[in-house]
Scaffold this motif. Structure first.
Motif, short mmCIF file in Angstrom:
data_model
loop_
_atom_site.label_atom_id
_atom_site.label_comp_id
_atom_site.label_asym_id
_atom_site.label_seq_id
_atom_site.Cartn_x
_atom_site.Cartn_y
_atom_site.Cartn_z
N THR A 105 -2.18 -19.24 14.41
CA THR A 105 -2.41 -17.64 13.72
C THR A 105 -1.29 -17.37 13.16
O THR A 105 0.16 -18.27 13.48
N LYS A 106 -1.32 -16.47 12.13
CA LYS A 106 0.02 -15.32 11.13
C LYS A 106 0.01 -14.51 11.12
O LYS A 106 -0.89 -14.30 10.55
N LYS A 107 0.80 -13.48 11.49
CA LYS A 107 0.59 -12.38 11.32
C LYS A 107 1.41 -11.60 10.03
O LYS A 107 1.70 -12.27 9.21
N ASP A 108 -0.05 -11.00 9.78
CA ASP A 108 0.32 -10.61 8.18
C ASP A 108 0.42 -9.20 7.80
O ASP A 108 0.56 -8.24 8.51
N THR A 109 1.11 -8.75 6.94
CA THR A 109 2.07 -7.91 6.50
C THR A 109 1.45 -7.26 5.41
O THR A 109 1.77 -8.27 4.66
N ALA A 110 1.52 -6.04 4.74
CA ALA A 110 0.83 -5.78 3.36
C ALA A 110 1.36 -4.96 2.53
O ALA A 110 2.32 -4.43 3.29
N GLN A 111 1.66 -5.86 1.86
CA GLN A 111 2.97 -5.52 0.77
C GLN A 111 2.28 -4.88 -0.81
O GLN A 111 1.49 -5.73 -0.92
N ASN A 112 3.02 -3.67 -0.62
CA ASN A 112 3.01 -3.09 -2.03
C ASN A 112 1.40 -2.56 -2.20
O ASN A 112 0.21 -2.76 -3.04
N ILE A 113 -0.11 -2.81 -1.38
CA ILE A 113 -1.49 -2.60 -1.27
C ILE A 113 -1.20 -1.55 -0.62
O ILE A 113 -0.43 -0.60 0.46
N SER A 114 -2.33 -0.46 -1.87
CA SER A 114 -2.28 1.11 -1.97
C SER A 114 -3.66 0.88 -0.54
O SER A 114 -4.46 0.15 -0.03
N PHE A 115 -3.91 2.74 -0.46
CA PHE A 115 -5.22 2.80 1.22
C PHE A 115 -5.96 2.37 0.15
O PHE A 115 -6.81 1.76 1.01
N GLU A 116 -6.28 2.71 -1.08
CA GLU A 116 -7.62 2.73 -1.55
C GLU A 116 -8.07 1.04 -1.94
O GLU A 116 -8.90 0.05 -1.70
#
Length: 839
Positions: free
Chosen positions: A706-717
């Protein structure tokens, strides 16, 4: 006192109205026409009004025959039966005048897709509309609406009806999925109260496993239009190619809190091979639906959620055939009435919406008749022009397995794709193409675009979300060698496709040998065991009498069998013929390699196989396994309900299969029972998400990457689309094989294409011999996978096996039996069953 009475009367009136949602036929029917009293109403045949009860398939059939008998607008055809023996009916509905010349009209219509269609006069040509209902049995508003639609088309009287019937030929399929419809209608009806209870917690709205969505073997029939592996699909494919309709509608249901959807779907999720004009026409037809629903007052939406990518769906299959497929999705009452975010959703309301969409489709067909006919003509002319620029061909086959090659050719034949014998044997890029074991598909033919759709490998996409699978490359699914070649490799066209015949084995042999490469080898081994014939498997290759025999070759000694030699030869001849395999007699046990008396020939014991079913088990995957055992290999498979497992004696089973699980999987008590059974010598074979269950219950130690994923520059929409892009909806990946391992017996190449629709990545073992099926460092062959998941997948393994006491636990990360057309990996499961003791 008077006040109290008035209150009681008011309350009684409220609850009566709230609990009785029955309507008359007038609720559905337009009131701007009159109706022929000689045409029987649905109630006169069913015994109840449309929507009062869920129609059972037998009553639906009876009503369709009643309409046929009463109306000169209708003819009926029985095109075959389902697995459960229910008829697959088709009504042809048009004007009596058109019926009188139907063969000529059919011939004229088909001329549009042929060369020289430019001279065909379409000014008076009827448009052909295929209307199909409830391919998912527990989405019944479509089939129930079909009762009212069929009545309307048979009974309505008005000049506009005459105009409709004159200008359309309606291919009316009242139930795409008779077995599923019958299963669900039984469930809904046995739970219907006299006072309809819309409480979503009521049992009426919660089917028991496996539910009514699927057919007899728990397949989703709306994924089988292109592979056509199931009888329901094969019947409608014949109809489709007999007519090449201009519009095909597919009536579905969705979540209770939704409204009504009609296509087009999400524009960016349309397959690139579909012309843009197709989507323009779909949108134009959509305006007719919008107008009708605006008038009705029903909410609807379009261009969201659903797509037009996978050509195996009913609403997308027409798009690669010069037609327009239309998906309808109605919010489901899942019973007779259910509370929803939009108020109480009644079954009659859902039926009326489907009825409305069926009629607005026909209105669009009449209004756009010439435009649709022209589009179909242009589609095939353009496809033909594209094909004329490419005089190449595709060759596919397997020099060791004629049966798999035959079954892919069988699909091509059903889809009206022409193919030829291979003129002569040849080799290319390390692969051997052998006459009788390979076919050649010329690209310059009418179905050129469908050929491209079936054979292409695609890894670049406009969108990263898919409603269904993103890849289905057929030769990869069949594990066949294939390549682009020239027409010079083509022999005569195949018009009568038959299995390759097998010569009978010779009499008075020392022993008999059967290679494990052929698709139906497991069926043959099972038959040998049924006849109490002693069989051994070669754990190493050898050469004898000029023939090289691979890992997994079966050896049948001529001596010390329960039957005499003459009877043995007769049985072997029968098995060879019925399984399309070669059983070869040899005169000596002395070989180049392991001799026939070597300990490297291991005796195979008969297997008694069971499979877990029920709550927590993926019914699709379980059904695929059941279908494989029952219809392909004729091997008995006992279905064990997980809820009853604690009360069962499992000691007689050699193998128990755990299909993909949903949620936490079987309970702890079931896991402990299976652990004890395995330790006593059983083979536990598990798939996909059941690996997590194996791991948590200490049945098999697995290390998931597994690899922990971090959302960057992703809006709520954008959140939903971002997370959706991390899903592997269905793509094809390359793995390397250790062919000496028993799990890979019968595979001649050192690479294999695997279908995957999970994000379970298992770390490879430190010892290479424990990684017999391992994804390559560049595994993507076709389809979509996010960069993060692709990086995680590299060099992980698709298979693990470990001892547990005296038994084995065997695990596959992927589905080896996907949708009945993934022939290429079926043998992996059979190897686990028959050769598990050797692993």
């Amino acid at each position: 006192m008077r006040t109290i009475c008035l209150i009681l009367i008011s309350l009684f009136s409220f609850y009566s109205n709230a609990q009785d949602y029955r309507v008359s036929l007038d609720y559905y029917l337009p009131n701007d026409v009159t109706y022929d009293p000689q045409i029987p109403t649905p109630k006169s045949s069913l015994g109840h009004e449309v929507g009062d009860w869920h129609v059972t398939h037998d009553k639906l059939v009876a009503y369709m025959y009643a309409l046929d008998a009463a109306s000169d607008r209708i003819t009926i055809e029985d095109r075959g039966t389902t697995f459960e023996g229910r008829p697959l009916l088709l009504l042809t509905i048009t004007s009596p005048e058109n019926h009188s010349k139907i063969d000529a009209l059919q011939k004229q219509h088909l001329s549009l897709i042929e060369n020289g269609s430019g001279s065909v006069d379409i000014s008076t040509m009827p448009i052909v509309v295929y209307q199909g209902f409830s391919i998912h049995g527990n989405e019944p508003s479509g089939a129930n609406a079909g009762l009212a639609v069929a009545y309307y088309l048979a009974a309505a009287q008005d000049p506009k009806i005459d105009e409709l019937l004159k200008n359309t030929i309606i291919l009316f399929d009242p139930s795409f999925n008779p077995d599923g419809l019958q299963r669900f209608s039984t469930w809904a009806n046995i739970h219907r109260s006299n006072n309809t209870n819309p409480d979503p917690n009521d049992r009426e709205y919660s089917e028991v496993w496996p539910g009514g969505r699927t057919n007899h073997y728990w397949f989703d029939l709306n994924r089988d239009w292109m592979p056509a592996q199931l009888p329901e699909s094969r019947a409608r494919i014949v109809t489709f190619h007999n007519w090449y309709p201009n519009i095909l509608t597919d009536h579905h249901e969705m979540g209770t809190n939704s409204t009504f959807f009609f296509q087009p779907g999400v524009p960016s999720r349309t397959h690139p091979l579909t012309p843009k004009k197709n989507q323009e026409l779909t949108a134009a037809i959509g305006k007719f639906h919008a107008k009708a629903f605006d008038k009705l007052g029903s909410f609807y939406y379009t261009e969201e959620n659903f797509d037009d990518f996978y050509y195996g769906k009913g609403s997308t299959f027409p798009d690669i055939h010069g037609a327009v497929g239309i998906l309808f999705e109605q919010a489901s009452s899942r019973g007779h009435a259910q509370e929803s975010d939009n108020g109480i959703l009644t079954f009659p309301f859902t039926i009326r919406n489907q009825f409305t969409a069926a009629l607005s489709t026909l209105e669009a067909a009449v209004g756009m008749r010439q435009e649709m006919l022209n589009y179909q003509r242009d589609f095939y002319n353009n496809a033909r022009n594209e094909a004329a620029k490419d005089n190449g061909a595709i060759v596919f086959g397997d020099e060791k397995d004629a049966a798999k090659t035959y079954h892919l050719a069988e699909i091509l034949k059903r889809q009206k794709i022409k193919f030829h014998e291979l003129k002569e044997d040849y080799s290319s890029k390390g692969k051997n193409y052998k006459k009788g074991y390979a076919y050649v598909v010329p690209k310059n033919q009418r179905q050129n675009r469908l050929i491209n759709a079936m054979f292409e490998k695609r890894t670049q996409f406009e969108d990263s979300l898919f409603y269904d699978i993103s890849a289905w490359t057929f030769p990869l699914a069949f594990n066949l060698d294939y390549e682009e070649t020239t027409l010079g490799k083509a022999g005569t066209e195949v018009t009568d496709l038959t299995f390759k015949s097998s010569p009978p084995p010779i009499a008075n042999a020392y022993a008999y040998l059967m290679e494990w490469h052929e698709y139906y080898s497991p069926k043959a081994l099972n038959l040998l065991h049924q006849h109490n014939i002693r069989v051994k498997v070669a754990l190493q290759p050898f050469e004898l009498e000029g023939t090289k025999y691979d890992y997994g070759t079966l050896m049948i000694p001529a001596q010390n069998q329960e039957m005499d030699h003459k009877e043995l030869v007769g049985v072997l001849s029968s098995i060879a013929a019925s399984c399309h395999i070669t059983i070869k007699g040899v005169q000596s046990g002395l070989t180049a390699g392991i001799d026939l008396g070597s300990s490297q020939f291991s005796t195979l014991k008969p297997q008694k196989v069971a499979m877990l079913v029920g709550d927590g088990i993926n019914s699709y995957d379980a059904g695929e396994i059941w279908h494989l055992f029952d219809t392909r290999y004729n091997i008995l498979l006992t279905k064990l309900d997980v809820n009853d497992l604690s009360r069962m004696d499992l000691s007689s089973y050699t193998d128990i299969i755990v299909p993909d699980t949903r949620g936490a999987g079987p309970e702890k008590a079931a896991a402990e029972k299976l652990k004890d059974w395995t330790k006593a010598g059983g083979a536990l074979i598990a798939f996909k998400s059941s690996g997590k269950w194996l791991n948590s219950n200490e049945l098999l130690a697995l290390s998931f990457k597994t690899k922990k994923d971090t959302a960057q520059n992703i809006s709520f929409e954008q959140k939903v689309n971002y997370t959706g892009a991390q899903v592997i909806g269905g793509a094809i990946f390359e793995a390397k094989l250790d062919r000496s391992h028993p799990i890979n017996f019968g595979y001649k190449n050192d690479k294999i294409a695997l279908f995957r629709n999970t994000t379970l990545f298992v770390e490879a073992d430190k010892d290479s011999y424990n990684n017999p099926i391992q994804y390559t460092s560049s595994p993507l062959l076709s389809g979509y996978i996010s960069p993060k998941n692709l990086d995680l997948m590299k060099s992980t393994v698709a298979f693990k096996v470990e001892k547990l006491g005296k038994g084995k636990v065997i695990y596959f990360t992927d589905n080896t039996n996907f949708r009945a057309f993934w022939y290429g990996t079926n043998k992996l499961l059979m190897n686990a069953v028959f050769f598990g003791d050797e692993m």
